[in-house]
Design a protein around this motif. Structure first.
Motif, mmCIF file in Angstrom:
data_model
loop_
_atom_site.group_PDB
_atom_site.id
_atom_site.type_symbol
_atom_site.label_atom_id
_atom_site.label_comp_id
_atom_site.label_asym_id
_atom_site.label_seq_id
_atom_site.Cartn_x
_atom_site.Cartn_y
_atom_site.Cartn_z
ATOM 1 N N ALA A 119 0.812 -1.292 -0.059
ATOM 2 C CA ALA A 119 0.160 -0.087 0.052
ATOM 3 C C ALA A 119 0.808 1.157 -0.099
ATOM 4 O O ALA A 119 0.568 1.986 -0.749
ATOM 5 N N GLU A 120 1.960 1.253 0.838
ATOM 6 C CA GLU A 120 2.781 2.422 0.767
ATOM 7 C C GLU A 120 3.655 2.644 -0.515
ATOM 8 O O GLU A 120 3.708 3.772 -0.740
ATOM 9 N N LYS A 121 3.944 1.679 -1.110
ATOM 10 C CA LYS A 121 4.513 1.869 -2.565
ATOM 11 C C LYS A 121 3.532 2.518 -3.546
ATOM 12 O O LYS A 121 3.807 3.334 -4.263
ATOM 13 N N VAL A 122 2.275 1.936 -3.567
ATOM 14 C CA VAL A 122 1.270 2.610 -4.490
ATOM 15 C C VAL A 122 1.161 4.092 -3.845
ATOM 16 O O VAL A 122 1.093 4.900 -4.805
ATOM 17 N N LEU A 123 1.026 4.306 -2.609
ATOM 18 C CA LEU A 123 0.698 5.786 -2.169
ATOM 19 C C LEU A 123 1.920 6.600 -2.520
ATOM 20 O O LEU A 123 1.760 7.737 -2.933
ATOM 21 N N LEU A 124 3.191 5.960 -2.802
ATOM 22 C CA LEU A 124 4.370 6.872 -3.025
ATOM 23 C C LEU A 124 4.342 7.095 -4.342
ATOM 24 O O LEU A 124 4.981 7.983 -4.918
ATOM 25 N N ARG A 125 3.632 6.246 -5.540
ATOM 26 C CA ARG A 125 3.644 6.659 -6.637
ATOM 27 C C ARG A 125 2.458 7.543 -6.839
ATOM 28 O O ARG A 125 2.453 8.540 -8.046
ATOM 29 N N ILE A 126 1.624 7.977 -5.985
ATOM 30 C CA ILE A 126 0.432 8.921 -6.131
ATOM 31 C C ILE A 126 0.774 10.210 -5.476
ATOM 32 O O ILE A 126 0.658 11.147 -6.043
ATOM 33 N N GLY A 127 1.682 10.168 -4.475
ATOM 34 C CA GLY A 127 1.938 11.423 -3.883
ATOM 35 C C GLY A 127 3.642 11.449 -3.103
ATOM 36 O O GLY A 127 4.063 10.300 -3.454
ATOM 37 N N ASP A 128 3.853 12.339 -2.333
ATOM 38 C CA ASP A 128 4.918 12.318 -1.860
ATOM 39 C C ASP A 128 5.097 11.603 -0.468
ATOM 40 O O ASP A 128 3.991 10.955 -0.090
ATOM 41 N N THR A 129 6.227 11.489 0.162
ATOM 42 C CA THR A 129 6.488 10.681 1.418
ATOM 43 C C THR A 129 5.537 11.249 2.528
ATOM 44 O O THR A 129 5.001 10.324 3.185
ATOM 45 N N ALA A 130 5.424 12.537 2.666
ATOM 46 C CA ALA A 130 4.423 12.848 3.857
ATOM 47 C C ALA A 130 3.039 12.570 3.467
ATOM 48 O O ALA A 130 2.238 12.112 4.454
ATOM 49 N N PHE A 131 2.541 12.651 2.350
ATOM 50 C CA PHE A 131 1.297 12.035 1.853
ATOM 51 C C PHE A 131 1.066 10.845 2.194
ATOM 52 O O PHE A 131 -0.015 10.380 2.828
ATOM 53 N N ALA A 132 2.038 9.699 1.778
ATOM 54 C CA ALA A 132 1.842 8.426 1.880
ATOM 55 C C ALA A 132 1.842 8.081 3.353
ATOM 56 O O ALA A 132 0.940 7.085 3.877
ATOM 57 N N LYS A 133 2.505 8.644 4.201
ATOM 58 C CA LYS A 133 2.617 8.324 5.658
ATOM 59 C C LYS A 133 1.215 8.704 6.266
ATOM 60 O O LYS A 133 0.808 8.011 7.196
ATOM 61 N N GLN A 134 1.080 9.947 5.963
ATOM 62 C CA GLN A 134 -0.398 10.496 6.571
ATOM 63 C C GLN A 134 -1.709 9.509 6.035
ATOM 64 O O GLN A 134 -2.524 9.235 7.139
ATOM 65 N N ALA A 135 -1.756 9.299 4.965
ATOM 66 C CA ALA A 135 -2.730 8.283 4.234
ATOM 67 C C ALA A 135 -2.591 7.018 5.026
ATOM 68 O O ALA A 135 -3.862 6.561 5.175
ATOM 69 N N LEU A 136 -1.575 6.351 5.188
ATOM 70 C CA LEU A 136 -1.491 5.003 5.911
ATOM 71 C C LEU A 136 -2.118 5.101 7.344
ATOM 72 O O LEU A 136 -2.808 4.327 7.528
ATOM 73 N N GLN A 137 -1.700 6.074 7.868
ATOM 74 C CA GLN A 137 -2.340 6.415 9.190
ATOM 75 C C GLN A 137 -3.773 6.419 9.253
ATOM 76 O O GLN A 137 -4.184 6.089 10.021
ATOM 77 N N GLN A 138 -4.308 7.382 8.429
ATOM 78 C CA GLN A 138 -5.645 7.452 8.299
ATOM 79 C C GLN A 138 -6.477 6.392 7.833
ATOM 80 O O GLN A 138 -7.457 5.868 8.514
ATOM 81 N N ILE A 139 -5.996 5.400 6.800
ATOM 82 C CA ILE A 139 -6.797 4.425 6.374
ATOM 83 C C ILE A 139 -6.622 3.376 7.493
ATOM 84 O O ILE A 139 -7.750 2.752 7.995
ATOM 85 N N ALA A 140 -5.544 3.240 7.984
ATOM 86 C CA ALA A 140 -5.351 2.185 9.187
ATOM 87 C C ALA A 140 -6.220 2.338 10.271
ATOM 88 O O ALA A 140 -6.937 1.530 11.009
ATOM 89 N N ALA A 141 -6.340 3.830 10.741
ATOM 90 C CA ALA A 141 -7.253 4.001 11.884
ATOM 91 C C ALA A 141 -8.704 3.697 11.537
ATOM 92 O O ALA A 141 -9.462 3.114 12.124
ATOM 93 N N SER A 142 -9.048 4.066 10.172
ATOM 94 C CA SER A 142 -10.552 3.913 9.930
ATOM 95 C C SER A 142 -10.955 2.507 9.672
ATOM 96 O O SER A 142 -12.245 2.095 9.643
ATOM 97 N N LEU A 143 -9.980 1.670 9.430
ATOM 98 C CA LEU A 143 -10.198 0.096 9.203
ATOM 99 C C LEU A 143 -9.970 -0.555 10.411
ATOM 100 O O LEU A 143 -10.160 -1.855 10.392
ATOM 101 N N GLN A 144 -9.690 0.093 11.499
ATOM 102 C CA GLN A 144 -9.613 -0.961 12.723
ATOM 103 C C GLN A 144 -10.667 -1.698 13.171
ATOM 104 O O GLN A 144 -11.657 -1.291 13.344
ATOM 105 N N GLY A 145 -10.121 -2.996 13.493
ATOM 106 C CA GLY A 145 -11.290 -4.041 13.812
ATOM 107 C C GLY A 145 -12.127 -4.482 12.628
ATOM 108 O O GLY A 145 -12.997 -5.223 12.915
ATOM 109 N N ILE A 146 -11.785 -4.128 11.285
ATOM 110 C CA ILE A 146 -12.356 -4.718 10.122
ATOM 111 C C ILE A 146 -11.686 -5.638 9.493
ATOM 112 O O ILE A 146 -10.698 -5.125 9.043
ATOM 113 N N SER A 147 -12.104 -6.985 9.244
ATOM 114 C CA SER A 147 -11.102 -7.513 8.366
ATOM 115 C C SER A 147 -11.940 -8.598 7.177
ATOM 116 O O SER A 147 -11.169 -8.659 6.143
ATOM 117 N N LYS A 148 -13.184 -8.469 7.080
ATOM 118 C CA LYS A 148 -13.785 -9.110 5.887
ATOM 119 C C LYS A 148 -15.143 -8.394 5.916
ATOM 120 O O LYS A 148 -15.754 -7.666 6.636
#
Length: 451
Positions: A219-248
């Motif tokens: 996911a980080e590799k894809v986000l780094l192709r979309i935006g810069d490092t700061a964007f990728a890091k922030q997006a990963l944190q937001q996505i992980a927080a929003s998906l917490q506890g959901i697996s299927k």
């Protein structure tokens, strides 16, 4: 090498602090949006082919409506299938399966020797349409930065209308090719579906799905192709927080108290986009113009005008959706169609040729407002935890409404003629009130921040 373009000022979220590879984002969005082109093809091809199919398979008004609407029944199944594939295997494989279904169904429709075989093949084409109608906007919404998301998701609608226009042009070109012209109309769908299948091999997987299945580094590799490092890091944190506890995938999550309002709004928008009635003009333009005395050549020529207007105003929508916002455009479309339908009903009743101008105005207004903006909102308004499930439910609702519309129109028009359009005017009036009271603006907000 990616070219990074800094965001434009004046839009909220992370726009001012990050740089994005706009070229890369547009390319993958366009490839995904080829599903929209095939949607437009299967949606429009029936309009030019119906006069031939009526003669070939002796269709009355019931079977005419069912042959047209069978695409929607298949689309309902396609949405459910796409939801399961998107959740288990990812968005990219779902798009590939949709392209394959499009290819096979185009061949079978072209070779049909009976009414039942044709309707069965069109049902299968609907499965591909349903998959693409759900997955293409979902995929684009999940890879696009917030400030570009509206116009990029609207690209899917642009490819739909390009598909409609090109299909109408091909139908007109083939109109004098003999009794089997309809076979070529359907068979030529193999060309764009093959291109879509090939292009989907080059798509990255959705970073939000990759995080959901714990493939964070990918996911980080894809986000780094979309935006810069700061964007990728922030997006990963937001996505992980929003998906917490959901697996299927779990549809019971849609019944949570905090989720139900968004689900009901999504269903309402989807149903309204269809029951507003404009797709009767797209699918039954020859029948409508025949009622005021137009010959077959003129009927098919009108479909080209409809496709052209549809394209021009969809391009305008791309320019407006992230500037004016979603809600103002929806209100403009709903209220404007209410008024236009009243004029259309009166002019059809008087058998006045100038009704074509009002029909084109209705097409243009719809193309600039309800058509693209509904798909944008459906891709945006649901929480990450239940986005796939909610989009399935909303898109299934849309296709059920589309089936109801196109199945009933031949019977309604045969019995009530122009009075049918007063019904659609009433629907649009209700839709205006619904949008005013229930739809919230989403312009410029990240998917996670809207939760």
């Amino acid at each position: 090498m990616a070219i990074f373009i800094a965001d434009q000022p004046g839009v909220p979220a992370t726009k001012d602090t990050h740089a994005f590879s706009k070229k890369y984002i547009v390319v993958i969005s366009l490839i995904s949006a080829l599903g929209g082109y095939l949607f437009g093809f299967d949606f429009a091809v029936i309009s030019g082919a119906l006069p031939f199919l009526q003669n070939q398979f002796h269709l009355d008004s019931y079977w005419e409506g069912f042959a047209t609407g069978s695409l929607a029944l298949g689309a309902v199944a396609g949405c459910v299938i796409a939801g399961k594939i998107a959740d288990r295997y990812g968005r990219r494989p779902g798009l590939m399966y949709a392209a394959l279904v499009f290819t096979v169904s185009s061949v079978v429709m072209a070779l049909s020797v009976s009414r039942e075989m044709f309707i069965g093949a069109r049902f299968c084409a609907g499965i591909g349409v349903g998959m693409a109608s759900m997955l293409s906007p979902m995929y684009i919404a999940e890879v696009a930065p917030a400030h570009l998301r509206g116009r990029l998701v609207a690209i899917n609608q642009l490819t739909i209308v390009i598909g409609i226009l090109i299909t109408n042009l091909v139908n007109y070109w083939l109109r004098n090719s003999g009794a089997d012209a309809w076979r070529w109309m359907f068979g030529l769908g193999v060309v764009p579906s093959s291109l879509f299948l090939l292009g989907s091999f080059f798509l990255p997987e959705s970073p939000r799905w990759l995080v959901k299945v714990n493939r964070v580094q990918e996911a980080e590799k894809v986000l780094l192709r979309i935006g810069d490092t700061a964007f990728a890091k922030q997006a990963l944190q937001q996505i992980a927080a929003s998906l917490q506890g959901i697996s299927k995938m779990n549809y019971s999550g849609l019944l949570q108290k905090q989720v139900i309002p968004a689900v009901l709004v999504g269903i309402g928008l989807a149903v309204f986009q269809q029951l507003c009635g404009i797709n009767t003009v797209f699918n039954y333009a020859p029948k409508i113009f025949q009622s005021i005395g137009a010959n077959q050549d003129d009927q098919l020529m009108q479909t080209i005008f409809i496709g052209g207007v549809n394209l021009v105003f969809t391009v305008l929508a791309l320019l407006l959706v992230d500037k004016l916002g979603r809600k103002p455009l929806m209100l403009m479309g709903a209220a404007g169609l209410t008024i236009l339908y009243i004029f259309i009903a009166q002019l059809l009743g008087a058998h006045v040729a100038s009704v074509s101008w009002f029909l084109l105005a209705a097409i243009g207004l719809y193309a600039m407002t309800l058509a693209p903006v509904t798909w944008v909102l459906i891709s945006e308004i649901f929480p990450n935890k239940v986005r796939a499930e909610a989009i399935v439910v909303a898109t299934v609702s849309l296709w059920i409404a589309y089936f109801m519309l196109v199945f009933t129109f031949p019977v309604l028009f045969e019995k009530w003629k122009e009075q049918s359009f007063y019904i659609y005017a009433g629907v649009c009036a209700v839709g205006t009130l619904f949008t005013w009271q229930k739809v919230k603006e989403t312009k410029g907000k990240s998917l996670e921040s809207m939760e």
